[in-house]
Design a protein around this motif. Structure first.
Motif, PDB file in Angstrom:
ATOM      1  N   MET A   1       2.672  12.924   1.794  1.00  0.00           N
ATOM      2  CA  MET A   1       3.905  12.384   1.032  1.00  0.00           C
ATOM      3  C   MET A   1       4.898  13.537   1.520  1.00  0.00           C
ATOM      4  O   MET A   1       4.545  14.905   0.956  1.00  0.00           O
ATOM      5  CB  MET A   1       3.739  12.052  -0.273  1.00  0.00           C
ATOM      6  CG  MET A   1       4.981  11.636  -0.959  1.00  0.00           C
ATOM      7  SD  MET A   1       4.798  11.495  -2.642  1.00  0.00           S
ATOM      8  CE  MET A   1       3.930  10.016  -2.549  1.00  0.00           C
ATOM      9  N   THR A   2       5.985  13.547   1.776  1.00  0.00           N
ATOM     10  CA  THR A   2       7.012  14.571   1.899  1.00  0.00           C
ATOM     11  C   THR A   2       7.777  15.027   0.818  1.00  0.00           C
ATOM     12  O   THR A   2       8.101  13.868  -0.108  1.00  0.00           O
ATOM     13  CB  THR A   2       7.838  14.034   3.067  1.00  0.00           C
ATOM     14  OG1 THR A   2       7.343  14.130   4.181  1.00  0.00           O
ATOM     15  CG2 THR A   2       9.100  15.125   3.209  1.00  0.00           C
ATOM     16  N   THR A   3       8.104  16.062   0.310  1.00  0.00           N
ATOM     17  CA  THR A   3       8.542  16.411  -0.801  1.00  0.00           C
ATOM     18  C   THR A   3       9.887  17.128  -0.692  1.00  0.00           C
ATOM     19  O   THR A   3      10.006  17.946   0.447  1.00  0.00           O
ATOM     20  CB  THR A   3       7.644  17.452  -1.757  1.00  0.00           C
ATOM     21  OG1 THR A   3       7.272  18.557  -0.777  1.00  0.00           O
ATOM     22  CG2 THR A   3       6.483  16.786  -1.936  1.00  0.00           C
ATOM     23  N   MET A   4      10.796  16.833  -1.316  1.00  0.00           N
ATOM     24  CA  MET A   4      12.243  17.209  -1.061  1.00  0.00           C
ATOM     25  C   MET A   4      12.573  18.560  -1.976  1.00  0.00           C
ATOM     26  O   MET A   4      12.058  18.421  -3.292  1.00  0.00           O
ATOM     27  CB  MET A   4      13.275  16.179  -1.475  1.00  0.00           C
ATOM     28  CG  MET A   4      13.146  15.015  -0.525  1.00  0.00           C
ATOM     29  SD  MET A   4      14.330  13.604  -0.728  1.00  0.00           S
ATOM     30  CE  MET A   4      15.849  14.825  -0.814  1.00  0.00           C
ATOM     31  N   ALA A   5      13.349  19.397  -1.504  1.00  0.00           N
ATOM     32  CA  ALA A   5      13.474  20.517  -2.209  1.00  0.00           C
ATOM     33  C   ALA A   5      14.461  20.198  -3.264  1.00  0.00           C
ATOM     34  O   ALA A   5      15.484  19.319  -3.221  1.00  0.00           O
ATOM     35  CB  ALA A   5      14.080  21.730  -1.442  1.00  0.00           C
ATOM     36  N   SER A  32      18.281  10.218  -1.683  1.00  0.00           N
ATOM     37  CA  SER A  32      16.660   9.823  -1.019  1.00  0.00           C
ATOM     38  C   SER A  32      16.799   8.587  -0.337  1.00  0.00           C
ATOM     39  O   SER A  32      16.385   8.544   1.061  1.00  0.00           O
ATOM     40  CB  SER A  32      15.783   9.804  -2.168  1.00  0.00           C
ATOM     41  OG  SER A  32      15.868   8.617  -3.012  1.00  0.00           O
ATOM     42  N   ARG A  33      17.433   7.410  -0.837  1.00  0.00           N
ATOM     43  CA  ARG A  33      17.459   6.125  -0.094  1.00  0.00           C
ATOM     44  C   ARG A  33      18.448   6.405   1.023  1.00  0.00           C
ATOM     45  O   ARG A  33      18.175   5.859   1.982  1.00  0.00           O
ATOM     46  CB  ARG A  33      18.001   5.035  -1.002  1.00  0.00           C
ATOM     47  CG  ARG A  33      17.074   4.826  -2.368  1.00  0.00           C
ATOM     48  CD  ARG A  33      15.650   4.535  -1.904  1.00  0.00           C
ATOM     49  NE  ARG A  33      14.806   5.919  -1.848  1.00  0.00           N
ATOM     50  CZ  ARG A  33      13.415   5.790  -1.380  1.00  0.00           C
ATOM     51  NH1 ARG A  33      12.896   4.555  -1.367  1.00  0.00           N
ATOM     52  NH2 ARG A  33      12.922   6.815  -1.428  1.00  0.00           N
ATOM     53  N   ARG A  34      19.475   6.966   0.827  1.00  0.00           N
ATOM     54  CA  ARG A  34      20.529   7.198   1.955  1.00  0.00           C
ATOM     55  C   ARG A  34      19.817   7.956   3.151  1.00  0.00           C
ATOM     56  O   ARG A  34      20.039   7.531   4.359  1.00  0.00           O
ATOM     57  CB  ARG A  34      21.780   7.999   1.536  1.00  0.00           C
ATOM     58  CG  ARG A  34      22.565   8.479   2.539  1.00  0.00           C
ATOM     59  CD  ARG A  34      24.008   8.896   1.968  1.00  0.00           C
ATOM     60  NE  ARG A  34      23.885  10.249   1.262  1.00  0.00           N
ATOM     61  CZ  ARG A  34      23.854  11.422   1.511  1.00  0.00           C
ATOM     62  NH1 ARG A  34      23.852  11.496   3.010  1.00  0.00           N
ATOM     63  NH2 ARG A  34      23.473  12.576   0.760  1.00  0.00           N
ATOM     64  N   GLU A  35      19.084   9.050   2.951  1.00  0.00           N
ATOM     65  CA  GLU A  35      18.764   9.884   4.038  1.00  0.00           C
ATOM     66  C   GLU A  35      17.430   9.133   4.649  1.00  0.00           C
ATOM     67  O   GLU A  35      16.949   9.739   5.793  1.00  0.00           O
ATOM     68  CB  GLU A  35      18.290  11.297   3.166  1.00  0.00           C
ATOM     69  CG  GLU A  35      19.409  11.917   2.880  1.00  0.00           C
ATOM     70  CD  GLU A  35      18.778  13.287   2.151  1.00  0.00           C
ATOM     71  OE1 GLU A  35      17.654  13.479   2.019  1.00  0.00           O
ATOM     72  OE2 GLU A  35      19.865  13.964   2.000  1.00  0.00           O
ATOM     73  N   ARG A  36      16.882   8.212   4.283  1.00  0.00           N
ATOM     74  CA  ARG A  36      15.827   7.496   5.128  1.00  0.00           C
ATOM     75  C   ARG A  36      15.943   6.428   5.939  1.00  0.00           C
ATOM     76  O   ARG A  36      15.365   6.098   6.660  1.00  0.00           O
ATOM     77  CB  ARG A  36      14.718   7.052   3.782  1.00  0.00           C
ATOM     78  CG  ARG A  36      15.217   5.706   3.104  1.00  0.00           C
ATOM     79  CD  ARG A  36      14.366   4.886   2.200  1.00  0.00           C
ATOM     80  NE  ARG A  36      14.942   3.583   1.871  1.00  0.00           N
ATOM     81  CZ  ARG A  36      14.325   2.736   1.306  1.00  0.00           C
ATOM     82  NH1 ARG A  36      12.830   2.897   1.190  1.00  0.00           N
ATOM     83  NH2 ARG A  36      14.794   1.614   0.886  1.00  0.00           N
ATOM     84  N   ILE A  37      17.441   6.034   5.695  1.00  0.00           N
ATOM     85  CA  ILE A  37      17.771   4.953   6.497  1.00  0.00           C
ATOM     86  C   ILE A  37      18.389   5.605   7.997  1.00  0.00           C
ATOM     87  O   ILE A  37      19.315   6.243   7.920  1.00  0.00           O
ATOM     88  CB  ILE A  37      18.698   4.031   5.825  1.00  0.00           C
ATOM     89  CG1 ILE A  37      18.229   3.354   4.588  1.00  0.00           C
ATOM     90  CG2 ILE A  37      19.360   2.996   6.699  1.00  0.00           C
ATOM     91  CD1 ILE A  37      19.364   2.700   3.796  1.00  0.00           C
ATOM     92  N   THR A  38      17.915   4.818   9.234  1.00  0.00           N
ATOM     93  CA  THR A  38      18.803   5.404  10.470  1.00  0.00           C
ATOM     94  C   THR A  38      20.005   4.571  10.479  1.00  0.00           C
ATOM     95  O   THR A  38      20.183   3.341  10.026  1.00  0.00           O
ATOM     96  CB  THR A  38      17.684   5.086  11.666  1.00  0.00           C
ATOM     97  OG1 THR A  38      17.355   3.619  11.527  1.00  0.00           O
ATOM     98  CG2 THR A  38      16.459   5.823  11.257  1.00  0.00           C
ATOM     99  N   PRO A  39      20.952   4.805  11.384  1.00  0.00           N
ATOM    100  CA  PRO A  39      22.141   4.118  11.604  1.00  0.00           C
ATOM    101  C   PRO A  39      21.727   3.000  12.263  1.00  0.00           C
ATOM    102  O   PRO A  39      22.505   1.907  12.025  1.00  0.00           O
ATOM    103  CB  PRO A  39      22.867   5.193  12.460  1.00  0.00           C
ATOM    104  CG  PRO A  39      22.479   6.541  12.247  1.00  0.00           C
ATOM    105  CD  PRO A  39      21.131   6.325  11.796  1.00  0.00           C
ATOM    106  N   THR A  52      23.258  14.854   9.666  1.00  0.00           N
ATOM    107  CA  THR A  52      22.857  14.322   8.453  1.00  0.00           C
ATOM    108  C   THR A  52      21.722  13.523   8.772  1.00  0.00           C
ATOM    109  O   THR A  52      21.680  12.575   9.675  1.00  0.00           O
ATOM    110  CB  THR A  52      24.137  13.427   7.933  1.00  0.00           C
ATOM    111  OG1 THR A  52      25.219  14.133   7.828  1.00  0.00           O
ATOM    112  CG2 THR A  52      23.596  12.972   6.227  1.00  0.00           C
ATOM    113  N   PRO A  53      20.514  13.593   8.162  1.00  0.00           N
ATOM    114  CA  PRO A  53      19.508  12.917   8.212  1.00  0.00           C
ATOM    115  C   PRO A  53      19.900  11.562   7.346  1.00  0.00           C
ATOM    116  O   PRO A  53      20.418  11.576   6.444  1.00  0.00           O
ATOM    117  CB  PRO A  53      18.159  13.538   7.387  1.00  0.00           C
ATOM    118  CG  PRO A  53      18.982  14.289   6.332  1.00  0.00           C
ATOM    119  CD  PRO A  53      20.417  14.565   7.062  1.00  0.00           C
TER     120      PRO A  53
END
Length: 296
Positions: A1-5, A32-39, A52-53
């Protein structure tokens, strides 16, 4: 699981109240939800210099039809009120599943008007439908006239919509303030009067919502014409009709304005402009070719 700072701007401290903590949790969850979605998942084109991820804040604001500044405040855990309608729009824009949607409403301490709802409004399938409708101009709008998605022919119908900033892609704002858009509308005074009347009727159920109030403020600030029309307090319902559009590239178009509702009658709708006659069809086909060539 990836952890975010941890973000020092969002990290709660021991002096925070429960509501403060909940706002920070909401902000972190949205980010977190915004950063996981690709364009590509929401039908957007990925730029070459994209750093931006996932999605940018302005893209989430566009997809959910809220102001960029207001959405930024949410991610900054500002103390602002969030309505159930706005939370629903955010859940759809962020492609939340039912569990994530329930978590979003819980963090916002708001009742979900439709628990268990599958959230996407502008789904990949709907974007495919828009593309397949070409050369018939078509877009997806909400009741506030925000353009949420559109096909290539619609992008060139009233102005170069791709050149308009995402936060400004609102038909009402463009009809009162954008020179090219206004020049394309035949019988402009009647059309803008009717649009303002429809907007007033729709706004009755959203009077306290920040995005609606922000749009009204922009219109009143930027357009004396809007202020005059708005002061009449006219209301009409949404209905289709034939109209003429004066396109700068292919000439006069006679089209049928149609609405296909994607939810409640006050919610999003697919708007299309099928041709009324053969000459208009030929001109729309030519406009589509121009749009395709311009995108190459």
């Amino acid at each position: 699981m990836t952890t975010m700072a941890a973000d020092p701007l969002l990290a709660p401290d021991s002096t925070e109240s429960p509501s403060d903590i909940r706002r920070h949790e909401l902000a972190a969850f949205l980010r977190s939800r915004r950063e996981r979605i690709t364009p590509e998942q929401v039908g957007l084109v990925r730029g070459r210099r994209r750093r931006t991820p996932g999605l940018r804040r302005e893209e989430v604001a566009q997809l959910s039809a809220v102001g960029v500044t207001w959405y930024t405040w949410l991610e900054q855990a500002r103390d602002i009120q969030v309505s159930a309608q706005v939370l629903d729009a955010l859940a759809r824009a962020l492609l939340l599943d039912p569990s994530e949607r329930a978590h979003l409403f819980a963090l916002a301490a708001a009742p979900d008007p439709a628990p268990g709802t599958e959230c996407p409004t502008v789904t990949p399938a709907l974007r495919t439908m828009l593309e397949q409708l070409d050369p018939i101009p078509a877009c997806v709008q909400n009741s506030r006239y925000d353009v949420l998605a559109y096909n290539r022919t619609y992008a060139r119908l009233l102005c170069d919509l791709d050149a308009v900033a995402p936060e400004d892609r609102n038909c009402l704002l463009l009809a009162f303030t954008h020179d090219d858009w206004r020049a394309s509308i035949v019988d402009l005074p009647e059309v803008t009067r009717m649009m303002a009347a429809k907007f007033r009727a729709s706004m009755a159920g959203h009077l306290a919502e920040p995005a609606w109030k922000a749009l009204l403020h922009r219109l009143e600030t930027r357009s004396p014409e809007f202020r005059e029309v708005w002061g009449r307090h006219e209301v009409v319902d949404q209905r289709g009709r034939t109209k003429y559009i004066r396109n700068a590239q292919v000439g006069l178009l006679h089209v049928e304005h149609t609405n296909l509702w994607l939810g409640p009658s006050s919610g999003p709708r697919l708007v299309s402009y099928p041709p009324v006659d053969g000459e208009t069809r030929s001109r729309l086909e030519r406009l589509h070719r121009i749009a395709v060539d311009g995108d190459r």
